[in-house]
Design an enzyme around this catalytic site. Structure first.
Site, PDB file in Angstrom:
ATOM      1  N   HIS A  18       0.920  -1.295   0.025  1.00  0.00           N
ATOM      2  CA  HIS A  18       0.106   0.052   0.170  1.00  0.00           C
ATOM      3  C   HIS A  18       0.869   1.150  -0.053  1.00  0.00           C
ATOM      4  CE1 HIS A  18       0.993  -0.063   4.201  1.00  0.00           C
ATOM      5  NE2 HIS A  18       0.446   1.127   4.325  1.00  0.00           N
TER       6      HIS A  18
HETATM    7  C1  UD1 Z   1      -2.552   5.511   5.620  1.00  0.00           C
HETATM    8  C2  UD1 Z   1      -1.206   5.937   6.335  1.00  0.00           C
HETATM    9  C3  UD1 Z   1      -0.086   4.970   6.627  1.00  0.00           C
HETATM   10  C4  UD1 Z   1      -0.648   3.680   6.898  1.00  0.00           C
HETATM   11  C5  UD1 Z   1      -1.904   3.137   6.199  1.00  0.00           C
HETATM   12  C6  UD1 Z   1      -2.398   1.923   6.800  1.00  0.00           C
HETATM   13  C7  UD1 Z   1      -0.819   8.563   6.263  1.00  0.00           C
HETATM   14  C8  UD1 Z   1       0.123   9.435   5.566  1.00  0.00           C
HETATM   15  N1  UD1 Z   1      -0.520   7.224   5.771  1.00  0.00           N
HETATM   16  O1  UD1 Z   1      -2.157   5.432   4.383  1.00  0.00           O
HETATM   17  O2  UD1 Z   1       0.873   5.247   7.032  1.00  0.00           O
HETATM   18  O3  UD1 Z   1       0.146   2.546   6.651  1.00  0.00           O
HETATM   19  O4  UD1 Z   1      -2.790   4.318   6.296  1.00  0.00           O
HETATM   20  O5  UD1 Z   1      -3.465   1.429   5.875  1.00  0.00           O
HETATM   21  O6  UD1 Z   1      -1.321   8.816   7.258  1.00  0.00           O
HETATM   22  N2  UD1 Z   1      -9.646   4.974   1.336  1.00  0.00           N
HETATM   23  C9  UD1 Z   1     -10.986   4.121   1.076  1.00  0.00           C
HETATM   24  N3  UD1 Z   1     -11.272   3.864   2.430  1.00  0.00           N
HETATM   25  C10 UD1 Z   1     -10.537   3.990   3.504  1.00  0.00           C
HETATM   26  C11 UD1 Z   1      -9.571   4.752   3.762  1.00  0.00           C
HETATM   27  C12 UD1 Z   1      -8.988   5.135   2.555  1.00  0.00           C
HETATM   28  O7  UD1 Z   1     -11.164   3.789   0.199  1.00  0.00           O
HETATM   29  O8  UD1 Z   1     -11.384   3.879   4.596  1.00  0.00           O
HETATM   30  C13 UD1 Z   1      -8.597   5.130  -0.093  1.00  0.00           C
HETATM   31  C14 UD1 Z   1      -8.999   6.578  -0.387  1.00  0.00           C
HETATM   32  O9  UD1 Z   1      -9.065   6.592  -1.627  1.00  0.00           O
HETATM   33  C15 UD1 Z   1      -7.881   7.347   0.072  1.00  0.00           C
HETATM   34  C16 UD1 Z   1      -6.780   6.252   0.035  1.00  0.00           C
HETATM   35  O10 UD1 Z   1      -7.210   4.980   0.266  1.00  0.00           O
HETATM   36  O11 UD1 Z   1      -7.543   8.422  -0.557  1.00  0.00           O
HETATM   37  C17 UD1 Z   1      -5.624   6.321   0.869  1.00  0.00           C
HETATM   38  O12 UD1 Z   1      -6.079   6.705   2.309  1.00  0.00           O
HETATM   39  P1  UD1 Z   1      -5.168   7.449   3.160  1.00  0.00           P
HETATM   40  O13 UD1 Z   1      -5.930   7.230   4.712  1.00  0.00           O
HETATM   41  O14 UD1 Z   1      -4.983   8.814   2.778  1.00  0.00           O
HETATM   42  O15 UD1 Z   1      -3.766   6.779   3.237  1.00  0.00           O
HETATM   43  P2  UD1 Z   1      -3.255   5.164   3.333  1.00  0.00           P
HETATM   44  O16 UD1 Z   1      -2.591   4.887   1.866  1.00  0.00           O
HETATM   45  O17 UD1 Z   1      -4.535   4.462   3.728  1.00  0.00           O
END
Ligand code: UD1
Length: 364
Positions: A207
């Site tokens: 991820h």
């Molecule tokens: C975040 C953390 C990372 C952690 C990871 C675990 C930061 C900078 N990154 O990364 O350190 O290892 O979580 O999973 O805080 N999305 C969904 N559903 C959700 C959440 C996210 O569809 O419930 C999608 C969205 O398109 C979003 C993308 O995932 O834009 C990324 O989510 P985000 O929380 O920004 O970062 P992660 O890659 O999950």
């Protein structure tokens, strides 16, 4: 009664929050659970609350996804309001996600002490958003609860006074040890659902933006892993960020790699526990595999958890497909034992609760 606001935000936070929340029940401290909403989908959030028996959040800020600035700023503004209304005696933040830094910063500006659980980890890689979050959160914290001695050394080297740092062990391992028997009971169900033969499959998770956001990088990695998967089939529970990258960009997934939706905590531990090998770019999984005695190949150039390479089952393989496959083949060629890492003993939550109670409780 002193109040502690505990920040829940994203998937890797929930298994760190659960043991402390439980341990605080035996203290004079009242805990308030604030979910920032950074992760919001049921499989990324609600399923973990259910599996770990965490009570529903007292407050959900509902911030959701966005750019780093949008997400961090959104959490800061909403969390500040909570701080003004409840005026907690301490804000407890976990790990290194954007909400960790956002809440620490909002609290510090209001002169509310911050406790950072999983302090002091350093990858040295300033291109990782998490590294920025770690360094800044530690700088803002009054209590720095570290999982391993290397973290204490990192903090000392950055000039953080030693009396702020407390080596308490790894709180995520509290959760792993507590729920392992329940997870093991689930293997029959989840294993049968995906046709998993114990000890004959691997688990893949990816991820990190650096591995999944660029289609060529991701495709090259998957093509190489397809080679490995002809010997050891790989189960790949797909993070939503990765799924978006794969679906939007026409990435092809080689046969032998089975993609599934993200798993809840218990099912995930069940499949990791009975796997032959794990390939991942996650941080926490490097620790969990070490404790379970499952070899871990980390698809990154660096790790903020070097103790898992020194004492555990982890091996840093870089991000080039050929090196990852070579590291995996080496790992598969030998046998592994569960690691014994000092203070990764299931009692970290209690140690933190006791330290906070001594500092904030009536006896202070
Ligand atoms: C975040 C953390 C990372 C952690 C990871 C675990 C930061 C900078 N990154 O990364 O350190 O290892 O979580 O999973 O805080 N999305 C969904 N559903 C959700 C959440 C996210 O569809 O419930 C999608 C969205 O398109 C979003 C993308 O995932 O834009 C990324 O989510 P985000 O929380 O920004 O970062 P992660 O890659 O999950």
């Amino acid at each position: 009664m002193p109040i502690a606001s505990l920040v829940a935000a994203a998937r890797p936070n929930f298994m760190k929050l659960a043991p402390l929340l439980r341990a605080l029940d035996d203290t004079t401290i009242e805990s308030v659970v604030v979910h920032t909403g950074q992760h919001y989908d049921e499989p990324m959030s609600g399923a973990f609350f259910d599996d770990l028996g965490i009570r529903p959040p007292d407050l959900d800020l509902g911030i959701g996804s966005g750019t780093h600035a949008e997400q961090t700023a959104g959490v800061m503004v909403a969390f500040e309001q909570h701080l003004v209304e409840r005026r907690p005696d301490v804000v407890v933040v976990f790990g290194d996600v954007n909400s960790t830094l956002a809440c620490a910063l909002a609290a510090a500006k209001l002169d509310i002490p911050v406790a950072h659980v999983e302090a002091g980890l350093r990858s040295g890689d300033w291109t990782m958003p998490e590294e920025i979050n770690r360094v800044l959160t530690d700088r803002l914290s009054t209590w720095l609860f570290t999982p391993s001695a290397d973290a204490d050394e990192n903090l000392l080297a950055e000039g953080i006074p030693a009396e702020r740092t407390h080596l308490v062990g790894n709180i995520m391992i509290d959760t792993l040890l507590r729920f392992l028997p329940t997870a093991r009971d689930r293997f029959g169900g989840i294993g049968a659902r995906h046709g998993l033969v114990p000890g004959a499959y691997g688990v893949l998770t990816l991820h990190r933006p650096s591995n999944v956001d660029d289609p060529q990088t991701l495709q090259a990695l998957l093509t190489a892993l397809g080679n490995l998967a002809t010997d050891v089939p790989l189960l790949w529970p797909m993070h939503p960020r990765t799924r978006a990258s794969v679906l939007d960009r026409g990435i092809s997934i080689p046969p032998g790699i089975l993609t599934i939706d993200p798993l809840g905590y218990l099912d995930f531990v069940a499949v990791v526990d009975r796997s032959r090998i794990v390939l991942t770019d996650s941080g926490g999984l490097q620790e969990e595999t070490s404790v379970l005695g499952v070899p871990c190949v980390t698809i990154r150039d660096n790790t903020e958890r070097p103790v898992t390479c020194e004492l555990g089952t982890n091996r840093l393989a870089g991000t080039d497909g050929a090196s990852v496959v070579a590291a995996a083949r080496e790992a598969l060629a030998r046998s592994w034992e569960p690691a014994e890492i000092p203070l990764w003993d299931g009692r970290t939550g209690e140690r933190i609760a006791e330290l906070l109670d001594t500092a904030l409780g009536p006896g202070r």
